[in-house]
Motif scaffolding. Sequence first.
Motif, PDB file in Angstrom:
ATOM      1  N   LEU A  59      16.757  19.876 -55.718  1.00  0.00           N
ATOM      2  CA  LEU A  59      17.448  19.481 -54.492  1.00  0.00           C
ATOM      3  C   LEU A  59      17.675  17.971 -54.461  1.00  0.00           C
ATOM      4  O   LEU A  59      18.715  17.507 -53.994  1.00  0.00           O
ATOM      5  CB  LEU A  59      16.656  19.925 -53.264  1.00  0.00           C
ATOM      6  CG  LEU A  59      16.703  21.421 -52.968  1.00  0.00           C
ATOM      7  CD1 LEU A  59      15.670  21.796 -51.919  1.00  0.00           C
ATOM      8  CD2 LEU A  59      18.097  21.823 -52.531  1.00  0.00           C
ATOM      9  N   TRP A  60      16.689  17.214 -54.941  1.00  0.00           N
ATOM     10  CA  TRP A  60      16.856  15.766 -55.007  1.00  0.00           C
ATOM     11  C   TRP A  60      18.056  15.423 -55.886  1.00  0.00           C
ATOM     12  O   TRP A  60      18.865  14.574 -55.536  1.00  0.00           O
ATOM     13  CB  TRP A  60      15.590  15.100 -55.546  1.00  0.00           C
ATOM     14  CG  TRP A  60      15.783  13.648 -55.825  1.00  0.00           C
ATOM     15  CD1 TRP A  60      15.706  12.624 -54.929  1.00  0.00           C
ATOM     16  CD2 TRP A  60      16.136  13.055 -57.069  1.00  0.00           C
ATOM     17  NE1 TRP A  60      15.979  11.433 -55.552  1.00  0.00           N
ATOM     18  CE2 TRP A  60      16.255  11.668 -56.867  1.00  0.00           C
ATOM     19  CE3 TRP A  60      16.367  13.568 -58.344  1.00  0.00           C
ATOM     20  CZ2 TRP A  60      16.582  10.794 -57.888  1.00  0.00           C
ATOM     21  CZ3 TRP A  60      16.689  12.694 -59.360  1.00  0.00           C
ATOM     22  CH2 TRP A  60      16.800  11.327 -59.124  1.00  0.00           C
ATOM     23  N   LEU A  61      18.169  16.107 -57.004  1.00  0.00           N
ATOM     24  CA  LEU A  61      19.252  15.833 -57.946  1.00  0.00           C
ATOM     25  C   LEU A  61      20.625  16.157 -57.349  1.00  0.00           C
ATOM     26  O   LEU A  61      21.574  15.395 -57.507  1.00  0.00           O
ATOM     27  CB  LEU A  61      19.028  16.638 -59.230  1.00  0.00           C
ATOM     28  CG  LEU A  61      19.952  16.358 -60.393  1.00  0.00           C
ATOM     29  CD1 LEU A  61      19.779  14.928 -60.873  1.00  0.00           C
ATOM     30  CD2 LEU A  61      19.669  17.333 -61.523  1.00  0.00           C
ATOM     31  N   VAL A  62      20.711  17.270 -56.641  1.00  0.00           N
ATOM     32  CA  VAL A  62      21.999  17.740 -56.126  1.00  0.00           C
ATOM     33  C   VAL A  62      22.322  17.180 -54.743  1.00  0.00           C
ATOM     34  O   VAL A  62      23.465  16.789 -54.493  1.00  0.00           O
ATOM     35  CB  VAL A  62      22.028  19.292 -56.091  1.00  0.00           C
ATOM     36  CG1 VAL A  62      23.307  19.799 -55.480  1.00  0.00           C
ATOM     37  CG2 VAL A  62      21.829  19.854 -57.493  1.00  0.00           C
ATOM     38  N   THR A  63      21.322  17.132 -53.864  1.00  0.00           N
ATOM     39  CA  THR A  63      21.589  16.727 -52.479  1.00  0.00           C
ATOM     40  C   THR A  63      20.745  15.534 -52.043  1.00  0.00           C
ATOM     41  O   THR A  63      20.560  15.315 -50.841  1.00  0.00           O
ATOM     42  CB  THR A  63      21.314  17.893 -51.507  1.00  0.00           C
ATOM     43  OG1 THR A  63      19.914  18.211 -51.576  1.00  0.00           O
ATOM     44  CG2 THR A  63      22.147  19.101 -51.837  1.00  0.00           C
ATOM     45  N   GLY A  64      20.254  14.784 -52.992  1.00  0.00           N
ATOM     46  CA  GLY A  64      19.341  13.680 -52.688  1.00  0.00           C
ATOM     47  C   GLY A  64      19.880  12.662 -51.717  1.00  0.00           C
ATOM     48  O   GLY A  64      19.165  12.206 -50.821  1.00  0.00           O
ATOM     49  N   ILE A  65      21.109  12.305 -51.847  1.00  0.00           N
ATOM     50  CA  ILE A  65      21.676  11.277 -50.983  1.00  0.00           C
ATOM     51  C   ILE A  65      21.776  11.749 -49.530  1.00  0.00           C
ATOM     52  O   ILE A  65      21.808  10.941 -48.610  1.00  0.00           O
ATOM     53  CB  ILE A  65      23.040  10.804 -51.518  1.00  0.00           C
ATOM     54  CG1 ILE A  65      23.370   9.439 -50.940  1.00  0.00           C
ATOM     55  CG2 ILE A  65      24.124  11.801 -51.238  1.00  0.00           C
ATOM     56  CD1 ILE A  65      24.344   8.665 -51.782  1.00  0.00           C
ATOM     57  N   PHE A  66      21.761  13.062 -49.321  1.00  0.00           N
ATOM     58  CA  PHE A  66      21.802  13.635 -47.975  1.00  0.00           C
ATOM     59  C   PHE A  66      20.419  14.054 -47.484  1.00  0.00           C
ATOM     60  O   PHE A  66      20.280  14.578 -46.384  1.00  0.00           O
ATOM     61  CB  PHE A  66      22.736  14.843 -47.928  1.00  0.00           C
ATOM     62  CG  PHE A  66      24.134  14.527 -48.382  1.00  0.00           C
ATOM     63  CD1 PHE A  66      24.921  13.663 -47.638  1.00  0.00           C
ATOM     64  CD2 PHE A  66      24.640  15.066 -49.547  1.00  0.00           C
ATOM     65  CE1 PHE A  66      26.206  13.353 -48.047  1.00  0.00           C
ATOM     66  CE2 PHE A  66      25.921  14.757 -49.966  1.00  0.00           C
ATOM     67  CZ  PHE A  66      26.704  13.896 -49.218  1.00  0.00           C
ATOM     68  N   GLY A  67      19.385  13.862 -48.305  1.00  0.00           N
ATOM     69  CA  GLY A  67      18.021  14.188 -47.904  1.00  0.00           C
ATOM     70  C   GLY A  67      17.666  15.655 -48.014  1.00  0.00           C
ATOM     71  O   GLY A  67      16.707  16.103 -47.379  1.00  0.00           O
ATOM     72  N   GLY A  68      18.380  16.414 -48.821  1.00  0.00           N
ATOM     73  CA  GLY A  68      18.113  17.848 -48.954  1.00  0.00           C
ATOM     74  C   GLY A  68      16.687  18.163 -49.369  1.00  0.00           C
ATOM     75  O   GLY A  68      16.078  19.106 -48.863  1.00  0.00           O
TER      76      GLY A  68
END
Length: 90
Positions: A25-34
Amino acid sequence: MDLTLARAEFEFAAVAKDARVAYGLWLVTGIFGGHRFYLGDTGRSVAMLFTLGGLGVWTLADVFFVGRRVRAVNRERRAAIMARHGIVEG
């Protein structure tokens, strides 16, 4: 194994967080805090969502902290479940 302990372990296994999922999730949505949403850090997740991961700074820093946070969340959840079942761990 005691039936109560087995029941508590089963309950913990159902709610335990996986570091591989958190890193994915960090890799894919990290910038959004997923990854933070996944770990239950709602306040930080919302902050990351609205600031685009602190303009990427928090997102990059989190690569070093995700594994530690997963262990802490799992430790807290396990302790709460064991306490609810009246099991004291040493």
